[in-house]
Design a protein around this motif. Sequence first.
Motif, PDB file in Angstrom:
ATOM      1  N   ASP A 108       0.843  -1.189   0.000  1.00  0.00           N
ATOM      2  CA  ASP A 108       0.000   0.000   0.000  1.00  0.00           C
ATOM      3  C   ASP A 108       0.881   1.243   0.000  1.00  0.00           C
ATOM      4  O   ASP A 108       1.957   1.249   0.605  1.00  0.00           O
ATOM      5  N   ASP A 110       0.640   5.025   1.232  1.00  0.00           N
ATOM      6  CA  ASP A 110      -0.157   5.881   2.105  1.00  0.00           C
ATOM      7  C   ASP A 110       0.242   7.336   1.952  1.00  0.00           C
ATOM      8  O   ASP A 110       1.427   7.646   1.748  1.00  0.00           O
ATOM      9  N   ASP A 111      -0.758   8.228   2.086  1.00  0.00           N
ATOM     10  CA  ASP A 111      -0.439   9.653   2.087  1.00  0.00           C
ATOM     11  C   ASP A 111      -0.001  10.069   3.492  1.00  0.00           C
ATOM     12  O   ASP A 111       0.086   9.229   4.400  1.00  0.00           O
ATOM     13  N   GLY A 114      -1.951   8.913   6.446  1.00  0.00           N
ATOM     14  CA  GLY A 114      -2.057   7.466   6.664  1.00  0.00           C
ATOM     15  C   GLY A 114      -3.128   6.801   5.818  1.00  0.00           C
ATOM     16  O   GLY A 114      -3.340   5.590   5.915  1.00  0.00           O
ATOM     17  N   LYS A 115      -3.785   7.579   4.969  1.00  0.00           N
ATOM     18  CA  LYS A 115      -4.829   7.037   4.092  1.00  0.00           C
ATOM     19  C   LYS A 115      -4.176   6.306   2.914  1.00  0.00           C
ATOM     20  O   LYS A 115      -3.235   6.824   2.294  1.00  0.00           O
ATOM     21  N   VAL A 116      -4.699   5.123   2.592  1.00  0.00           N
ATOM     22  CA  VAL A 116      -4.185   4.365   1.454  1.00  0.00           C
ATOM     23  C   VAL A 116      -4.629   5.060   0.165  1.00  0.00           C
ATOM     24  O   VAL A 116      -5.815   5.221  -0.089  1.00  0.00           O
ATOM     25  N   THR A 119      -2.926   0.765  -4.000  1.00  0.00           N
ATOM     26  CA  THR A 119      -2.539  -0.587  -3.604  1.00  0.00           C
ATOM     27  C   THR A 119      -2.012  -1.301  -4.835  1.00  0.00           C
ATOM     28  O   THR A 119      -2.620  -1.250  -5.900  1.00  0.00           O
ATOM     29  N   ARG A 150       4.091   0.710   2.176  1.00  0.00           N
ATOM     30  CA  ARG A 150       3.928  -0.122   3.364  1.00  0.00           C
ATOM     31  C   ARG A 150       3.574  -1.538   2.931  1.00  0.00           C
ATOM     32  O   ARG A 150       2.711  -1.727   2.079  1.00  0.00           O
TER      33      ARG A 150
END
Length: 157
Positions: A108, A110-111, A114-116, A119, A150
Amino acid sequence: MASFSGLAPSAMASRAASAIASAKASASAAASSARARASEFEASVDAQIARGSATAEKELKDVEGRGNAVSEVGIKGLPRNETSGLLAVMVTVTNKTGSKASYAVQVDFDDKSGKVVETRFLSVEDLDPGEKQQPIVVSRQAGDAQLTPRLAKAQRY
């Protein structure tokens, strides 16, 4: 009396022009053929990546948690100056079992919150015990996107 053997200058010039034209045509055909082979290769690689991605996504679909192979998979971001500005990650998959295994991996991106944002899935198939592969995952986001890769899931199957 002088004797002359060979071609007249205009005939030699004509043959030279013909040879040059023939060489240009051959070079053009070779370049066209090389472009076609490169295009076919690229299409083949794209298809293989798409198949691997689909396989991995299918294998990870019903996996709860992070999967059974997180300890066998690692990721490392690659410097953008080495990837033409693209956000790319080297995924290291090492078969730590005693038998041949395949792996499905989800990375993933993430910005800052922490938002995906994206993917990516990949499949590494038929690794022998102790064997390691290091495929590269590349984000499709803009090159200036500030994302953090991540390891989301890794499943041995």
